[in-house]
Enzyme design. Structure first.
Site: not given
Length: 262
Positions: A53, A55, A200
């Protein structure tokens, strides 16, 4: 209905207009758009499985999905057919037929993510959707020194979302590279798996080091503490791109070459 052929599809997408990869009711997502297009093409629901996945706002140069087709166009026509039906912010890049043992997610050996920083005094008109604008000077040598401590296998609890669903937070980072391209700094992370927000937060921590607000030698202590509060900020999603996905050699290794095309 017969399962038919298992198709592996490599996608690129501009994540700006999506609420992430995974289908969510009432929201525009990459998986949702692709499944809707397949439904209109074939008149039957075709579940799509992704390599992972991304985001909301995160991009992909090489997201990999697989799906089973009971009928439909030949695989050599798949990219052409889908390009005519998918919106402009999703780009099908390559397709091939794989055996039923292949799984887009569970067959992955390594992934590469690239995060782009824009270090120019003013943000780029053309890169603002694909980079984090950090105009102040960064100590690149200090950032590289900090990154060395991240290599290898570690518990990355300090560098993932506090609400990350994975119970086992041990991952292996094989490579962290820094590449200058004019005013842009690309930071590439290659490893066997990544936790929610992990790249991140790693970038946010490296930028903190580059700004002189954290010592490179503190990274081992932050890893050992397993405390998210000790790491840097979570870098914005729009600087992040799923750059490549690698499978066992039987499935061709990395799904696209490493030449720059963004």
């Amino acid at each position: 209905m017969s399962r038919g052929r298992r198709i592996r599809l490599v996608l690129g997408y501009d994540g700006s207009g999506f609420h992430g990869f995974a289908r969510q009711e009432g929201l525009r997502t990459v998986q949702g758009v692709l499944e809707d297009v397949l439904l209109r093409m074939l008149g039957t629901e075709i579940p799509v499985e992704g390599s992972g996945r991304t985001d909301r706002g995160v991009h992909a140069r090489a997201q990999v999905v697989h799906f089973d087709l009971p009928y439909g166009p030949p695989v050599e026509r798949m990219v052409h057919v889908l390009r005519r039906r998918l919106p402009a912010d999703i780009l099908p890049r390559a397709a091939d037929e794989v055996d039923e043992a292949f799984h887009a997610r569970f067959s992955v050996v390594r992934k590469t993510y690239r995060y782009t920083l824009d270090l120019a005094p003013l943000p780029s008109l053309y890169w603002y959707k694909f980079s984090w604008h950090v105009p102040e000077p960064l100590d690149l040598d200090a950032m590289k020194e900090a990154a060395k401590h991240l290599l290898g296998e570690h518990d990355f609890t300090s560098f993932c979302a506090a609400e990350a669903p994975q119970r086992d937070k041990v991952r292996r980072l094989d490579r962290v590279d820094f590449r200058r391209d004019g005013s842009r700094l690309h930071v590439e992370f290659e490893g066997n798996g990544f936790l929610q927000y992990m790249v991140r937060i790693l970038v946010g921590t490296l930028v903190k080091v580059g700004r002189g607000k954290e010592s490179p030698d503190r990274i081992p202590d932050i890893l050992e503490a397993r405390d998210r509060r000790l790491a840097g900020e979570t870098a914005p999603p729009h600087g992040l791109c799923l750059w490549n996905v690698e499978y066992p050699s039987a499935y061709g290794g990395k799904v696209i070459d490493l030449s720059d095309d963004l």
